[in-house]
Design a protein around this motif. Structure first.
Motif, PDB file in Angstrom:
ATOM      1  N   GLU A 205       0.824  -1.208   0.000  1.00 32.59           N
ATOM      2  CA  GLU A 205       0.000   0.000   0.000  1.00 32.59           C
ATOM      3  C   GLU A 205       0.862   1.264   0.000  1.00 32.59           C
ATOM      4  O   GLU A 205       0.557   2.240  -0.683  1.00 32.59           O
ATOM      5  CB  GLU A 205      -0.951  -0.015   1.196  1.00 32.59           C
ATOM      6  CG  GLU A 205      -2.059  -1.044   1.045  1.00 32.59           C
ATOM      7  CD  GLU A 205      -2.944  -1.133   2.273  1.00 32.59           C
ATOM      8  OE1 GLU A 205      -2.881  -0.246   3.131  1.00 32.59           O
ATOM      9  OE2 GLU A 205      -3.706  -2.118   2.352  1.00 32.59           O
ATOM     10  N   MET A 206       1.954   1.259   0.746  1.00 32.51           N
ATOM     11  CA  MET A 206       2.863   2.415   0.749  1.00 32.51           C
ATOM     12  C   MET A 206       3.504   2.580  -0.626  1.00 32.51           C
ATOM     13  O   MET A 206       3.651   3.695  -1.118  1.00 32.51           O
ATOM     14  CB  MET A 206       3.947   2.247   1.817  1.00 32.51           C
ATOM     15  CG  MET A 206       3.482   2.533   3.226  1.00 32.51           C
ATOM     16  SD  MET A 206       2.886   4.222   3.427  1.00 32.51           S
ATOM     17  CE  MET A 206       4.388   5.114   3.128  1.00 32.51           C
TER      18      MET A 206
ATOM     19  N   ASP B  64       1.556   6.632  -6.841  1.00 28.05           N
ATOM     20  CA  ASP B  64       0.490   7.570  -7.184  1.00 28.05           C
ATOM     21  C   ASP B  64       0.937   9.017  -6.991  1.00 28.05           C
ATOM     22  O   ASP B  64       0.618   9.892  -7.799  1.00 28.05           O
ATOM     23  CB  ASP B  64      -0.765   7.290  -6.351  1.00 28.05           C
ATOM     24  CG  ASP B  64      -1.451   5.993  -6.748  1.00 28.05           C
ATOM     25  OD1 ASP B  64      -1.136   5.466  -7.841  1.00 28.05           O
ATOM     26  OD2 ASP B  64      -2.289   5.506  -5.968  1.00 28.05           O
ATOM     27  N   GLU B  65       1.678   9.288  -5.923  1.00 29.06           N
ATOM     28  CA  GLU B  65       2.200  10.643  -5.680  1.00 29.06           C
ATOM     29  C   GLU B  65       3.150  11.052  -6.802  1.00 29.06           C
ATOM     30  O   GLU B  65       3.099  12.172  -7.296  1.00 29.06           O
ATOM     31  CB  GLU B  65       2.941  10.709  -4.333  1.00 29.06           C
ATOM     32  CG  GLU B  65       2.084  10.481  -3.117  1.00 29.06           C
ATOM     33  CD  GLU B  65       1.281  11.710  -2.734  1.00 29.06           C
ATOM     34  OE1 GLU B  65       1.583  12.809  -3.212  1.00 29.06           O
ATOM     35  OE2 GLU B  65       0.333  11.552  -1.957  1.00 29.06           O
ATOM     36  N   ILE B  66       4.008  10.142  -7.216  1.00 33.27           N
ATOM     37  CA  ILE B  66       4.957  10.438  -8.288  1.00 33.27           C
ATOM     38  C   ILE B  66       4.222  10.671  -9.603  1.00 33.27           C
ATOM     39  O   ILE B  66       4.547  11.595 -10.359  1.00 33.27           O
ATOM     40  CB  ILE B  66       5.991   9.303  -8.415  1.00 33.27           C
ATOM     41  CG1 ILE B  66       6.913   9.306  -7.188  1.00 33.27           C
ATOM     42  CG2 ILE B  66       6.804   9.424  -9.697  1.00 33.27           C
ATOM     43  CD1 ILE B  66       7.834   8.111  -7.103  1.00 33.27           C
ATOM     44  N   ALA B  67       3.200   9.870  -9.880  1.00 30.30           N
ATOM     45  CA  ALA B  67       2.432  10.041 -11.118  1.00 30.30           C
ATOM     46  C   ALA B  67       1.718  11.390 -11.130  1.00 30.30           C
ATOM     47  O   ALA B  67       1.682  12.068 -12.161  1.00 30.30           O
ATOM     48  CB  ALA B  67       1.422   8.902 -11.270  1.00 30.30           C
ATOM     49  N   LEU B  68       1.178  11.797  -9.988  1.00 30.72           N
ATOM     50  CA  LEU B  68       0.512  13.094  -9.902  1.00 30.72           C
ATOM     51  C   LEU B  68       1.507  14.226 -10.117  1.00 30.72           C
ATOM     52  O   LEU B  68       1.247  15.178 -10.855  1.00 30.72           O
ATOM     53  CB  LEU B  68      -0.179  13.242  -8.540  1.00 30.72           C
ATOM     54  CG  LEU B  68      -0.865  14.576  -8.271  1.00 30.72           C
ATOM     55  CD1 LEU B  68      -1.969  14.823  -9.292  1.00 30.72           C
ATOM     56  CD2 LEU B  68      -1.426  14.600  -6.857  1.00 30.72           C
ATOM     57  N   ALA B  69       2.666  14.106  -9.509  1.00 32.17           N
ATOM     58  CA  ALA B  69       3.695  15.144  -9.677  1.00 32.17           C
ATOM     59  C   ALA B  69       4.144  15.224 -11.130  1.00 32.17           C
ATOM     60  O   ALA B  69       4.305  16.321 -11.676  1.00 32.17           O
ATOM     61  CB  ALA B  69       4.884  14.849  -8.768  1.00 32.17           C
ATOM     62  N   LYS B  70       4.331  14.080 -11.771  1.00 31.88           N
ATOM     63  CA  LYS B  70       4.751  14.072 -13.173  1.00 31.88           C
ATOM     64  C   LYS B  70       3.698  14.737 -14.054  1.00 31.88           C
ATOM     65  O   LYS B  70       4.040  15.500 -14.961  1.00 31.88           O
ATOM     66  CB  LYS B  70       4.976  12.646 -13.655  1.00 31.88           C
ATOM     67  CG  LYS B  70       6.280  12.042 -13.223  1.00 31.88           C
ATOM     68  CD  LYS B  70       6.414  10.644 -13.807  1.00 31.88           C
ATOM     69  CE  LYS B  70       7.697   9.974 -13.391  1.00 31.88           C
ATOM     70  NZ  LYS B  70       7.800   8.606 -13.941  1.00 31.88           N
ATOM     71  N   ALA B  71       2.421  14.441 -13.809  1.00 31.42           N
ATOM     72  CA  ALA B  71       1.363  15.026 -14.632  1.00 31.42           C
ATOM     73  C   ALA B  71       1.325  16.542 -14.482  1.00 31.42           C
ATOM     74  O   ALA B  71       1.205  17.268 -15.475  1.00 31.42           O
ATOM     75  CB  ALA B  71       0.006  14.414 -14.253  1.00 31.42           C
ATOM     76  N   GLU B  72       1.419  17.036 -13.245  1.00 35.35           N
ATOM     77  CA  GLU B  72       1.382  18.482 -13.035  1.00 35.35           C
ATOM     78  C   GLU B  72       2.618  19.157 -13.612  1.00 35.35           C
ATOM     79  O   GLU B  72       2.526  20.210 -14.244  1.00 35.35           O
ATOM     80  CB  GLU B  72       1.271  18.799 -11.548  1.00 35.35           C
ATOM     81  CG  GLU B  72      -0.114  18.567 -10.996  1.00 35.35           C
ATOM     82  CD  GLU B  72      -0.235  18.996  -9.551  1.00 35.35           C
ATOM     83  OE1 GLU B  72       0.736  18.822  -8.796  1.00 35.35           O
ATOM     84  OE2 GLU B  72      -1.291  19.518  -9.209  1.00 35.35           O
ATOM     85  N   ILE B  73       3.763  18.561 -13.406  1.00 28.72           N
ATOM     86  CA  ILE B  73       5.003  19.163 -13.895  1.00 28.72           C
ATOM     87  C   ILE B  73       5.038  19.124 -15.421  1.00 28.72           C
ATOM     88  O   ILE B  73       5.479  20.081 -16.051  1.00 28.72           O
ATOM     89  CB  ILE B  73       6.220  18.468 -13.261  1.00 28.72           C
ATOM     90  CG1 ILE B  73       6.286  18.838 -11.773  1.00 28.72           C
ATOM     91  CG2 ILE B  73       7.502  18.855 -13.963  1.00 28.72           C
ATOM     92  CD1 ILE B  73       7.317  18.080 -10.991  1.00 28.72           C
TER      93      ILE B  73
ATOM     94  N   ALA C 295       0.983  15.282  -0.693  1.00 24.34           N
ATOM     95  CA  ALA C 295       2.157  14.835   0.062  1.00 24.34           C
ATOM     96  C   ALA C 295       2.065  15.284   1.519  1.00 24.34           C
ATOM     97  O   ALA C 295       2.413  14.532   2.434  1.00 24.34           O
ATOM     98  CB  ALA C 295       3.426  15.374  -0.582  1.00 24.34           C
ATOM     99  N   LYS C 296       1.575  16.506   1.760  1.00 20.58           N
ATOM    100  CA  LYS C 296       1.414  16.991   3.137  1.00 20.58           C
ATOM    101  C   LYS C 296       0.368  16.167   3.880  1.00 20.58           C
ATOM    102  O   LYS C 296       0.535  15.846   5.054  1.00 20.58           O
ATOM    103  CB  LYS C 296       1.018  18.463   3.137  1.00 20.58           C
ATOM    104  CG  LYS C 296       2.165  19.396   2.814  1.00 20.58           C
ATOM    105  CD  LYS C 296       1.732  20.837   2.867  1.00 20.58           C
ATOM    106  CE  LYS C 296       2.891  21.772   2.539  1.00 20.58           C
ATOM    107  NZ  LYS C 296       2.473  23.175   2.554  1.00 20.58           N
ATOM    108  N   GLN C 297      -0.705  15.821   3.174  1.00 18.01           N
ATOM    109  CA  GLN C 297      -1.747  15.012   3.805  1.00 18.01           C
ATOM    110  C   GLN C 297      -1.201  13.617   4.149  1.00 18.01           C
ATOM    111  O   GLN C 297      -1.447  13.102   5.237  1.00 18.01           O
ATOM    112  CB  GLN C 297      -2.940  14.886   2.856  1.00 18.01           C
ATOM    113  CG  GLN C 297      -4.090  14.102   3.432  1.00 18.01           C
ATOM    114  CD  GLN C 297      -5.232  13.985   2.426  1.00 18.01           C
ATOM    115  OE1 GLN C 297      -5.120  14.358   1.278  1.00 18.01           O
ATOM    116  NE2 GLN C 297      -6.338  13.443   2.892  1.00 18.01           N
ATOM    117  N   THR C 298      -0.441  13.047   3.248  1.00 12.00           N
ATOM    118  CA  THR C 298       0.154  11.733   3.509  1.00 12.00           C
ATOM    119  C   THR C 298       1.115  11.803   4.683  1.00 12.00           C
ATOM    120  O   THR C 298       1.121  10.921   5.542  1.00 12.00           O
ATOM    121  CB  THR C 298       0.888  11.229   2.252  1.00 12.00           C
ATOM    122  OG1 THR C 298      -0.054  11.143   1.182  1.00 12.00           O
ATOM    123  CG2 THR C 298       1.511   9.873   2.483  1.00 12.00           C
ATOM    124  N   ALA C 299       1.933  12.853   4.726  1.00  8.66           N
ATOM    125  CA  ALA C 299       2.884  13.009   5.828  1.00  8.66           C
ATOM    126  C   ALA C 299       2.151  13.173   7.157  1.00  8.66           C
ATOM    127  O   ALA C 299       2.569  12.613   8.178  1.00  8.66           O
ATOM    128  CB  ALA C 299       3.787  14.210   5.569  1.00  8.66           C
TER     129      ALA C 299
END
Length: 164
Positions: free
Chosen positions: A22-23, A29-38, A128-132
């Protein structure tokens, strides 16, 4: 007393494997979101950079040719072609230069407008802040003291099996 391995409860290894999977999925998923936005912001930045480059190229390389053509065209348009004199060529060249600067300015404004649309990846940062925050509040479950002896024997048996 019920059997702890009857399928209703998972072993420690299964829990660790599940948490790890799960982690891993969460990080992917976090990396995919960052890639899409960037990727979207890089595209906007590239368009703005291309417009800025085009403005510089237009201003630098077209000035001599365009300025001469425009200046002589203005002189001809004002009557210089039929011997009446028309405007002074100096004013014609100055007007030609002003037209080129105006075009470069418009392209520069377009580039600035595209650069202003480039934003930081807000959704990625918030996620990322929510996950942290969730990970900081996670606490291990306390183990009962009575089960310590069987657990130690189980661990010893596991270690013995893994080294054999």
């Amino acid at each position: 007393m019920s059997d702890p391995f009857d399928g209703t409860e998972r072993s420690l290894g299964q829990l660790v494997a599940s948490a790890t999977a799960e982690m891993s999925a969460l990080v992917h998923d976090e990396i995919a979101l960052a890639k899409a936005e960037i990727r979207q912001d890089v595209k906007r930045g590239a368009i703005g950079g291309g417009a800025a480059t085009a403005a510089g190229v237009v201003l630098l390389f077209s000035l001599p040719m365009l300025s001469f053509a425009l200046a002589y065209g203005i002189n001809t348009w004002t009557g210089g072609h039929n011997g009446e004199g028309g405007w002074n060529l100096a004013w014609c060249f100055l007007l030609s230069f002003a037209a080129n600067v105006l075009l470069a300015g418009l392209l520069g404004l377009f580039a600035v407008a595209k650069f202003k649309k480039v934003k930081k990846p807000e959704r990625t940062i918030a996620s990322a802040k929510q996950t942290a925050a969730v990970m900081q509040n996670v606490k291990p479950h306390p183990r009962p003291v009575a089960d310590a002896a069987p657990l130690a024997l189980e661990k010893a048996a596991t270690v013995g099996r893994s080294s054999a």
